[in-house]
Design a protein around this motif. Structure first.
Motif, PDB file in Angstrom:
ATOM      1  N   LEU A  30       0.715  -1.134  -0.099  1.00 53.38           N
ATOM      2  CA  LEU A  30      -0.127  -0.026  -0.040  1.00 53.38           C
ATOM      3  C   LEU A  30       0.731   1.222  -0.038  1.00 53.38           C
ATOM      4  CD1 LEU A  30      -2.764  -0.830   2.705  1.00 53.38           C
ATOM      5  CD2 LEU A  30      -2.905  -1.406   0.124  1.00 53.38           C
ATOM      6  N   HIS A  31       0.455   2.277  -0.770  1.00 56.68           N
ATOM      7  CA  HIS A  31       1.082   3.565  -0.786  1.00 56.68           C
ATOM      8  C   HIS A  31       0.050   4.647  -0.717  1.00 56.68           C
ATOM      9  CE1 HIS A  31      -0.340   3.550  -5.020  1.00 56.68           C
ATOM     10  NE2 HIS A  31       0.408   2.562  -5.328  1.00 56.68           N
ATOM     11  N   GLU A  32       0.280   6.077  -0.943  1.00 49.73           N
ATOM     12  CA  GLU A  32      -0.470   6.943  -0.428  1.00 49.73           C
ATOM     13  C   GLU A  32      -1.655   6.915  -1.711  1.00 49.73           C
ATOM     14  OE1 GLU A  32      -1.018   9.683   1.312  1.00 49.73           O
ATOM     15  OE2 GLU A  32       0.443   9.054   2.668  1.00 49.73           O
ATOM     16  N   SER A  36      -5.339   7.190  -0.276  1.00 49.98           N
ATOM     17  CA  SER A  36      -6.213   8.314  -0.759  1.00 49.98           C
ATOM     18  C   SER A  36      -7.650   7.763  -1.175  1.00 49.98           C
ATOM     19  CB  SER A  36      -5.750   9.223  -2.062  1.00 49.98           C
ATOM     20  OG  SER A  36      -6.076   8.591  -3.261  1.00 49.98           O
ATOM     21  N   LEU A  37      -7.842   6.442  -1.853  1.00 55.09           N
ATOM     22  CA  LEU A  37      -8.884   5.758  -1.784  1.00 55.09           C
ATOM     23  C   LEU A  37      -9.580   5.451  -0.457  1.00 55.09           C
ATOM     24  CD1 LEU A  37      -7.738   5.251  -4.850  1.00 55.09           C
ATOM     25  CD2 LEU A  37      -8.633   3.015  -4.662  1.00 55.09           C
ATOM     26  N   LYS A  77      -0.550  -2.062   9.180  1.00 55.22           N
ATOM     27  CA  LYS A  77      -0.302  -0.622  10.024  1.00 55.22           C
ATOM     28  C   LYS A  77      -0.842   0.600   9.083  1.00 55.22           C
ATOM     29  CE  LYS A  77       3.723  -1.545  13.106  1.00 55.22           C
ATOM     30  NZ  LYS A  77       4.552  -2.337  12.429  1.00 55.22           N
ATOM     31  N   ILE A  78      -0.654   0.363   8.005  1.00 52.03           N
ATOM     32  CA  ILE A  78      -1.330   1.674   7.361  1.00 52.03           C
ATOM     33  C   ILE A  78      -2.703   1.351   7.311  1.00 52.03           C
ATOM     34  CG2 ILE A  78      -1.748   2.186   4.800  1.00 52.03           C
ATOM     35  CD1 ILE A  78       1.105   1.629   4.398  1.00 52.03           C
ATOM     36  N   CYS A  79      -3.393   0.381   7.299  1.00 57.51           N
ATOM     37  CA  CYS A  79      -4.884   0.111   7.397  1.00 57.51           C
ATOM     38  C   CYS A  79      -5.416   0.518   8.785  1.00 57.51           C
ATOM     39  CB  CYS A  79      -5.340  -1.303   7.235  1.00 57.51           C
ATOM     40  SG  CYS A  79      -5.293  -1.689   5.274  1.00 57.51           S
ATOM     41  N   GLU A  80      -4.592   0.105   9.589  1.00 55.27           N
ATOM     42  CA  GLU A  80      -5.136   0.625  11.115  1.00 55.27           C
ATOM     43  C   GLU A  80      -4.828   2.207  11.285  1.00 55.27           C
ATOM     44  OE1 GLU A  80      -2.473  -1.666  13.778  1.00 55.27           O
ATOM     45  OE2 GLU A  80      -4.159  -3.233  13.883  1.00 55.27           O
ATOM     46  N   THR A 172      -5.696  10.197  -9.407  1.00 52.74           N
ATOM     47  CA  THR A 172      -4.287   9.615  -9.366  1.00 52.74           C
ATOM     48  C   THR A 172      -3.485  10.423  -8.353  1.00 52.74           C
ATOM     49  OG1 THR A 172      -4.562   8.792 -11.517  1.00 52.74           O
ATOM     50  CG2 THR A 172      -2.374   8.954 -10.594  1.00 52.74           C
ATOM     51  N   VAL A 173      -2.799   9.787  -7.437  1.00 50.38           N
ATOM     52  CA  VAL A 173      -1.849  10.599  -6.583  1.00 50.38           C
ATOM     53  C   VAL A 173      -0.397  10.293  -7.095  1.00 50.38           C
ATOM     54  CG1 VAL A 173      -0.950  10.440  -4.186  1.00 50.38           C
ATOM     55  CG2 VAL A 173      -3.145  10.201  -4.512  1.00 50.38           C
ATOM     56  N   ARG A 174       0.362  11.366  -7.147  1.00 49.72           N
ATOM     57  CA  ARG A 174       1.688  11.381  -7.705  1.00 49.72           C
ATOM     58  C   ARG A 174       2.800  11.531  -6.770  1.00 49.72           C
ATOM     59  NH1 ARG A 174       0.754  11.561 -13.189  1.00 49.72           N
ATOM     60  NH2 ARG A 174      -1.064  11.619 -13.675  1.00 49.72           N
ATOM     61  N   GLU A 175       4.014  11.300  -7.275  1.00 56.32           N
ATOM     62  CA  GLU A 175       5.178  11.822  -6.393  1.00 56.32           C
ATOM     63  C   GLU A 175       5.167  13.367  -6.706  1.00 56.32           C
ATOM     64  OE1 GLU A 175       6.948   9.993  -4.589  1.00 56.32           O
ATOM     65  OE2 GLU A 175       7.108   7.966  -5.298  1.00 56.32           O
ATOM     66  N   SER A 176       6.182  13.949  -5.988  1.00 56.60           N
ATOM     67  CA  SER A 176       6.287  15.564  -6.216  1.00 56.60           C
ATOM     68  C   SER A 176       6.751  15.910  -7.593  1.00 56.60           C
ATOM     69  CB  SER A 176       7.136  16.139  -5.061  1.00 56.60           C
ATOM     70  OG  SER A 176       8.276  15.688  -5.141  1.00 56.60           O
TER      71      SER A 176
END
Ligand code: AMP
Length: 273
Positions: A30-32, A36-37, A77-80, A172-176
């Motif tokens: 999982l990532h950002e 966001s979803l 952990k991310i889900c929690e 869509t989430v992107r890197e900077s």
């Protein structure tokens, strides 16, 4: 957070819930983008279910099924931390049998774009999404616009099969620097990571041309191909939101899509205009 691996146990757990259920199917790592979803689902629903299942039927022979990134503990952990109520973590045997009923992607829309180089990929995607939606029976299910063709086919399936879930598309989430987040980005070495930036740069160029009123699909695609060179291009396509080819960009009804190979890694991206 409850963690459940058995589909029947999950079905029973959710059966008598009166709350609205928001569902986010994922393949983990999982990532950002995934977060966001989850965040959007959290805003719109009372109970949040996330699934993590690396679905074998959507990988073709020779693809990266065996090395697909896996980060189970970090994912939990991310889900929690994202206030997920239920994490569904099934095994392959919980989802598939030896002798399976088949669900096939539409013969036209399932076999263009990503479906050209990955025949039957979307059969596997639709099959697993149908199973997951039937297990969770959510009010709303959340999918990323990054996988635009997948989103389009799932929306078609829900409509054609008269399913009652609402499919929600998330930006869509992107890197900077512009690279779209993807679990597969970990495959890129430093040079490939730099080359991969050509994808978002080409989409940015398309956006700029359109804002200058250059609307010809042929002209925009030609400029994008030049920008992507020397990457191996699977497709550069300009479609309306029903995924039909268009000669000219139609404002508020256009998707510009790219798939390239960077080294051995396939990367997708798109913009919705
Ligand atoms: P995956 O785990 O790659 O199957 O993705 C699970 C869901 O997350 C799919 O609906 C994807 O479209 C979505 N997703 C993946 N990457 C992104 C991103 N960068 N931004 C938003 N959604 C994403």
């Amino acid at each position: 957070m409850k963690i459940i691996s058995n589909p029947i146990e999950l079905k029973n757990y959710l059966k008598n819930k009166k709350e609205t259920i928001g569902f986010i199917p994922t393949m983990g790592a999982l990532h950002e983008g995934h977060i966001s979803l989850i965040r959007k689902a959290r805003e719109e629903n009372e109970l949040i279910v996330v699934s993590i299942f690396v679905n074998p039927t959507q990988f073709l022979k020779g693809e990266d099924l065996d090395r697909y990134p896996s980060k189970d503990e970090a994912d939990k952990k991310i889900c929690e931390m994202s206030e997920v109520d239920v994490l569904f973590f099934p095994h392959k045997k919980d989802i598939y049998c030896d002798d399976e009923v088949s669900l096939l992607a539409p013969k036209v829309r399932g076999y263009v774009l990503e479906g050209t180089s990955r025949p039957a990929h979307f059969d596997g995607v639709l099959t697993v999404v149908m199973k997951l939606l039937n297990i969770v029976n959510p009010t709303k299910a959340y999918f990323g616009k990054k996988d635009a063709q997948q989103l389009n086919l799932i929306s078609l399936m829900v409509k054609q099969m008269f399913m009652s879930v609402a499919i929600i598309a998330v930006d869509t989430v992107r890197e900077s620097d512009g690279l779209a987040l993807s679990s597969r980005n970990v495959y890129l070495d430093a040079d490939e990571r730099k080359e991969a930036l050509k994808i978002s740069t080409s989409l940015h160029l398309a956006h700029k041309m359109i804002s200058q009123n250059i609307l010809s699909s042929t002209e925009i695609k030609k400029a994008m191909r030049k920008c992507l060179s020397p990457l191996e291009i699977a497709y550069v396509e300009i479609l309306n939101r029903d995924f039909e080819p268009i000669d000219e960009v139609i404002i508020k009804n256009t998707v510009v899509l790219v798939e390239v190979k960077v080294g051995t890694t396939r990367l997708l991206d798109n913009i919705w205009l």
